[in-house]
Design a protein around this motif. Sequence first.
Motif, PDB file in Angstrom:
ATOM      1  N   TRP A 240       0.817  -1.208   0.000  1.00 40.49           N
ATOM      2  CA  TRP A 240       0.000   0.000   0.000  1.00 40.49           C
ATOM      3  C   TRP A 240       0.852   1.259   0.000  1.00 40.49           C
ATOM      4  CZ3 TRP A 240      -4.724  -2.056   3.252  1.00 40.49           C
ATOM      5  CH2 TRP A 240      -5.692  -2.532   2.356  1.00 40.49           C
ATOM      6  N   TRP A 241       1.807   1.260  -0.923  1.00 43.52           N
ATOM      7  CA  TRP A 241       2.532   2.459  -1.366  1.00 43.52           C
ATOM      8  C   TRP A 241       3.579   2.958  -0.366  1.00 43.52           C
ATOM      9  CZ3 TRP A 241      -2.726   5.494  -1.965  1.00 43.52           C
ATOM     10  CH2 TRP A 241      -3.678   4.644  -2.546  1.00 43.52           C
ATOM     11  N   ALA A 242       4.002   2.074   0.538  1.00 44.57           N
ATOM     12  CA  ALA A 242       4.846   2.544   1.642  1.00 44.57           C
ATOM     13  C   ALA A 242       6.303   2.082   1.544  1.00 44.57           C
ATOM     14  CB  ALA A 242       4.243   2.081   2.966  1.00 44.57           C
TER      15      ALA A 242
ATOM     16  N   ASP B  38       0.087   8.622  14.740  1.00 45.06           N
ATOM     17  CA  ASP B  38       0.424   7.202  14.611  1.00 45.06           C
ATOM     18  C   ASP B  38      -0.105   6.543  13.352  1.00 45.06           C
ATOM     19  OD1 ASP B  38      -1.970   7.705  15.819  1.00 45.06           O
ATOM     20  OD2 ASP B  38      -1.537   6.560  17.634  1.00 45.06           O
ATOM     21  N   SER B  39      -0.875   7.267  12.537  1.00 41.42           N
ATOM     22  CA  SER B  39      -1.284   6.711  11.240  1.00 41.42           C
ATOM     23  C   SER B  39      -1.745   7.858  10.356  1.00 41.42           C
ATOM     24  CB  SER B  39      -2.428   5.706  11.398  1.00 41.42           C
ATOM     25  OG  SER B  39      -3.630   6.395  11.680  1.00 41.42           O
ATOM     26  N   GLY B  40      -1.917   7.549   9.073  1.00 42.95           N
ATOM     27  CA  GLY B  40      -2.344   8.579   8.134  1.00 42.95           C
ATOM     28  C   GLY B  40      -3.695   9.169   8.503  1.00 42.95           C
ATOM     29  N   SER B  41      -4.669   8.308   8.781  1.00 42.62           N
ATOM     30  CA  SER B  41      -6.008   8.797   9.104  1.00 42.62           C
ATOM     31  C   SER B  41      -5.983   9.708  10.324  1.00 42.62           C
ATOM     32  CB  SER B  41      -6.950   7.625   9.392  1.00 42.62           C
ATOM     33  OG  SER B  41      -7.036   6.763   8.278  1.00 42.62           O
ATOM     34  N   VAL B  42      -5.217   9.313  11.334  1.00 44.22           N
ATOM     35  CA  VAL B  42      -5.139  10.146  12.546  1.00 44.22           C
ATOM     36  C   VAL B  42      -4.492  11.492  12.215  1.00 44.22           C
ATOM     37  CG1 VAL B  42      -4.112  10.343  14.850  1.00 44.22           C
ATOM     38  CG2 VAL B  42      -5.190   8.207  14.149  1.00 44.22           C
ATOM     39  N   SER B  43      -3.517  11.480  11.315  1.00 45.29           N
ATOM     40  CA  SER B  43      -2.879  12.759  10.966  1.00 45.29           C
ATOM     41  C   SER B  43      -3.882  13.677  10.263  1.00 45.29           C
ATOM     42  CB  SER B  43      -1.636  12.535  10.099  1.00 45.29           C
ATOM     43  OG  SER B  43      -1.971  12.256   8.758  1.00 45.29           O
ATOM     44  N   VAL B  44      -4.803  13.085   9.487  1.00 46.32           N
ATOM     45  CA  VAL B  44      -5.840  13.900   8.842  1.00 46.32           C
ATOM     46  C   VAL B  44      -6.792  14.473   9.901  1.00 46.32           C
ATOM     47  CG1 VAL B  44      -7.832  13.824   7.262  1.00 46.32           C
ATOM     48  CG2 VAL B  44      -5.671  12.742   6.599  1.00 46.32           C
ATOM     49  N   GLU B  45      -7.146  13.653  10.901  1.00 50.05           N
ATOM     50  CA  GLU B  45      -7.970  14.159  12.013  1.00 50.05           C
ATOM     51  C   GLU B  45      -7.285  15.352  12.681  1.00 50.05           C
ATOM     52  OE1 GLU B  45     -11.053  12.848  13.176  1.00 50.05           O
ATOM     53  OE2 GLU B  45     -10.926  11.554  11.407  1.00 50.05           O
TER      54      GLU B  45
ATOM     55  N   GLY C 200     -11.769  12.234  -3.775  1.00 52.03           N
ATOM     56  CA  GLY C 200     -10.652  12.206  -2.822  1.00 52.03           C
ATOM     57  C   GLY C 200     -10.722  10.998  -1.900  1.00 52.03           C
ATOM     58  N   TYR C 201      -9.604  10.720  -1.238  1.00 56.25           N
ATOM     59  CA  TYR C 201      -9.567   9.719  -0.158  1.00 56.25           C
ATOM     60  C   TYR C 201      -8.607  10.224   0.917  1.00 56.25           C
ATOM     61  CZ  TYR C 201      -8.922   5.683   2.709  1.00 56.25           C
ATOM     62  OH  TYR C 201      -8.867   4.870   3.810  1.00 56.25           O
ATOM     63  N   HIS C 202      -9.058  10.231   2.161  1.00 61.69           N
ATOM     64  CA  HIS C 202      -8.205  10.757   3.234  1.00 61.69           C
ATOM     65  C   HIS C 202      -8.144   9.863   4.459  1.00 61.69           C
ATOM     66  CE1 HIS C 202      -7.592  14.563   1.096  1.00 61.69           C
ATOM     67  NE2 HIS C 202      -8.853  14.487   0.766  1.00 61.69           N
ATOM     68  N   GLY C 203      -8.757   8.672   4.400  1.00 68.01           N
ATOM     69  CA  GLY C 203      -8.662   7.784   5.551  1.00 68.01           C
ATOM     70  C   GLY C 203     -10.016   7.329   6.047  1.00 68.01           C
ATOM     71  N   ASP C 204     -10.014   6.475   7.064  1.00 63.43           N
ATOM     72  CA  ASP C 204     -11.224   5.782   7.502  1.00 63.43           C
ATOM     73  C   ASP C 204     -11.778   6.241   8.848  1.00 63.43           C
ATOM     74  OD1 ASP C 204     -10.961   4.358   5.194  1.00 63.43           O
ATOM     75  OD2 ASP C 204     -10.236   2.514   6.134  1.00 63.43           O
TER      76      ASP C 204
ATOM     77  N   VAL D 155      -7.148  18.613   0.224  1.00 66.48           N
ATOM     78  CA  VAL D 155      -7.037  17.813  -1.009  1.00 66.48           C
ATOM     79  C   VAL D 155      -5.762  16.980  -0.996  1.00 66.48           C
ATOM     80  CG1 VAL D 155      -8.310  19.384  -2.551  1.00 66.48           C
ATOM     81  CG2 VAL D 155      -5.857  19.724  -2.192  1.00 66.48           C
ATOM     82  N   GLU D 156      -5.746  15.959  -1.852  1.00 76.21           N
ATOM     83  CA  GLU D 156      -4.511  15.253  -2.192  1.00 76.21           C
ATOM     84  C   GLU D 156      -3.910  15.998  -3.390  1.00 76.21           C
ATOM     85  OE1 GLU D 156      -5.669  10.723  -2.445  1.00 76.21           O
ATOM     86  OE2 GLU D 156      -7.399  12.051  -2.567  1.00 76.21           O
ATOM     87  N   PRO D 157      -2.739  16.589  -3.272  1.00 73.90           N
ATOM     88  CA  PRO D 157      -2.199  17.352  -4.392  1.00 73.90           C
ATOM     89  C   PRO D 157      -1.724  16.461  -5.541  1.00 73.90           C
ATOM     90  CG  PRO D 157      -0.638  17.345  -2.575  1.00 73.90           C
ATOM     91  CD  PRO D 157      -1.878  16.653  -2.081  1.00 73.90           C
TER      92      PRO D 157
ATOM     93  N   PHE E  51      -2.778  20.029   2.523  1.00 77.84           N
ATOM     94  CA  PHE E  51      -2.394  19.054   1.499  1.00 77.84           C
ATOM     95  C   PHE E  51      -2.152  17.713   2.189  1.00 77.84           C
ATOM     96  CE2 PHE E  51      -0.429  22.007  -2.000  1.00 77.84           C
ATOM     97  CZ  PHE E  51      -1.708  22.343  -2.418  1.00 77.84           C
ATOM     98  N   ASP E  52      -2.878  16.696   1.737  1.00 78.82           N
ATOM     99  CA  ASP E  52      -2.686  15.335   2.236  1.00 78.82           C
ATOM    100  C   ASP E  52      -1.716  14.638   1.278  1.00 78.82           C
ATOM    101  OD1 ASP E  52      -2.809  12.625   2.720  1.00 78.82           O
ATOM    102  OD2 ASP E  52      -5.000  12.534   2.897  1.00 78.82           O
ATOM    103  N   GLU E  53      -0.449  14.590   1.690  1.00 74.58           N
ATOM    104  CA  GLU E  53       0.588  13.948   0.862  1.00 74.58           C
ATOM    105  C   GLU E  53       0.976  12.583   1.433  1.00 74.58           C
ATOM    106  OE1 GLU E  53       3.190  15.279  -1.650  1.00 74.58           O
ATOM    107  OE2 GLU E  53       2.784  17.434  -1.621  1.00 74.58           O
ATOM    108  N   ILE E  54       0.014  11.952   2.110  1.00 70.99           N
ATOM    109  CA  ILE E  54       0.284  10.639   2.707  1.00 70.99           C
ATOM    110  C   ILE E  54       0.649   9.635   1.608  1.00 70.99           C
ATOM    111  CG2 ILE E  54      -0.871   8.715   3.910  1.00 70.99           C
ATOM    112  CD1 ILE E  54      -2.390  11.043   5.472  1.00 70.99           C
ATOM    113  N   ALA E  55      -0.030   9.724   0.468  1.00 74.02           N
ATOM    114  CA  ALA E  55       0.262   8.800  -0.642  1.00 74.02           C
ATOM    115  C   ALA E  55       1.321   9.357  -1.584  1.00 74.02           C
ATOM    116  CB  ALA E  55      -1.017   8.502  -1.412  1.00 74.02           C
ATOM    117  N   THR E  56       1.351  10.693  -1.747  1.00 74.21           N
ATOM    118  CA  THR E  56       2.182  11.278  -2.806  1.00 74.21           C
ATOM    119  C   THR E  56       3.584  11.650  -2.342  1.00 74.21           C
ATOM    120  OG1 THR E  56       1.167  13.407  -2.299  1.00 74.21           O
ATOM    121  CG2 THR E  56       0.274  12.195  -4.183  1.00 74.21           C
TER     122      THR E  56
ATOM    123  N   GLY F 285       2.798  10.365   5.573  1.00 66.03           N
ATOM    124  CA  GLY F 285       2.653   9.050   6.216  1.00 66.03           C
ATOM    125  C   GLY F 285       3.242   7.986   5.314  1.00 66.03           C
ATOM    126  N   LYS F 286       2.683   6.791   5.363  1.00 64.40           N
ATOM    127  CA  LYS F 286       3.067   5.693   4.455  1.00 64.40           C
ATOM    128  C   LYS F 286       4.582   5.570   4.262  1.00 64.40           C
ATOM    129  CE  LYS F 286      -1.279   5.307   1.880  1.00 64.40           C
ATOM    130  NZ  LYS F 286      -1.678   3.931   2.031  1.00 64.40           N
ATOM    131  N   ALA F 287       5.130   6.155   3.157  1.00 64.58           N
ATOM    132  CA  ALA F 287       6.556   6.011   2.840  1.00 64.58           C
ATOM    133  C   ALA F 287       7.457   6.776   3.811  1.00 64.58           C
ATOM    134  CB  ALA F 287       6.826   6.474   1.413  1.00 64.58           C
TER     135      ALA F 287
END
Length: 413
Positions: free
Chosen positions: A51-53, A107-114, A136-140, A201-203, A235-240, A264-266
């Motif tokens: 998952w891109w990490a 401690d995770s991407g979703s929490v960082s978005v919160e 968009g997608y920003h977490g669960d 947004v995810e840039p 900017f949510d750069e968790i994936a990018t 996050g992730k990587a």
Amino acid sequence: MMPDLLDWDRAHLWHPYTSLTTPAPTRLVTAASGARLEIDGREAIDAMSSWWATIHGYRHPVLDDAVRRQLADFSHVMFGGLTHEPAVRLGQQLVELTGLPHVFFADSGSVSVEVAMKMAMQARPGRRRFLTVRGGYHGDTFDAMSVCDPEGGMHTLWSGVLPDQVFGPRPPAVGEPIEEWVSAMRALAAEHASGIAGLIVEPLLQGAGGMHPYPAECLTVFREIADEHDLVLVFDEIATGFGRTGHLFAMDAAEVKPDILCLGKALTGGYMSLAAVLCTSEVADRIEPGGVLMHGPTFMANPLACAVASASIDLLLSNDWQATITRINERLTPGLAAAAARPGVLGVRTIGAVGVIQLDHAVDVAVATDAALAAGVWLRPFRDLIYTMPPYICTDDEIDTICAAMLAAAEVA
Ligand code: PMP
């Protein structure tokens, strides 16, 4: 032994987005090294980077060593009232790389978005909603889900529970005109501005919401809209983040700085869960009169995670990562091109080290996964998308194998 593990797993363990009673097939990983996983006893290239990490692959000696050295010191201490060198060092690296001076380790991407959304709301008291775009997608977690695409996301399940956000259209695809989209975004912002704390947004690339790259000019538009209405730009750069799109951070494509950035992730080279929220002094200063930022997870700034993240960033920057991403892109683009003419394929696209085949129907995930594994590759398609985000260490031959497996998967799916 192995069937026992799978049987127990099937009976007791939840896997992502699947039924507990009639789960989708699950396979056993027994080893992981470099770009390869051992799945059900057979070697496969991990075209997903877990998952891109895992950008540097599995069991990288430099990253393994960073974890081992930190383990010999201490693996965890609370961050309330205490600090440690791995956190400070990672903070310094991130501040220097992004130009944003303040860091919150989540401690995770979703929490960082919160946390980012809390920051924005606390910095704009009285404003409670967010402006975002479709797709968009920003977490669960709940606030993160509220800004995910309302159709592709989980809004139906949670209607009446999720905060009601303001959605603009999905940004146009690369090469399409952007004027109509710009007008729609500006009109929405003007209409709702007084109640909106931030624009999130995810840039450059929407990930789990559709693997959709969009023009860099849109980032400048986001910045202008945010400035016009005093919105906090997130900017949510968790994936990018960390090179995936061909830029160290996707925001660099337009040289636009957000007010808040999620990573996050990587960040840890995919070794363990860690995320970071960075913000400007302006955001930090505007939080304080009304109180302090009220967040503090137990495993905030975990030292093992911080140590491996520092080592992963050093490793990335000490290599010619840009040339690596260009090399992968120049291999993926011709490698996937043949899919475009196949029946059932809607389109093929690449950006940086991301390659996507979009079908004109939902992927039969089980059939596609089997076909890819038979070709020696681990893929995890979703919706109508067969895609790869390979580890940066993949050789040209491995990228070719991934392309062939994606074509095989598209053929049968
Ligand atoms: N934001 C983006 C852009 C993501 O891609 C993801 C994960 N796919 C998240 C947030 C959530 O991160 P996590 O799964 O670590 O909570």
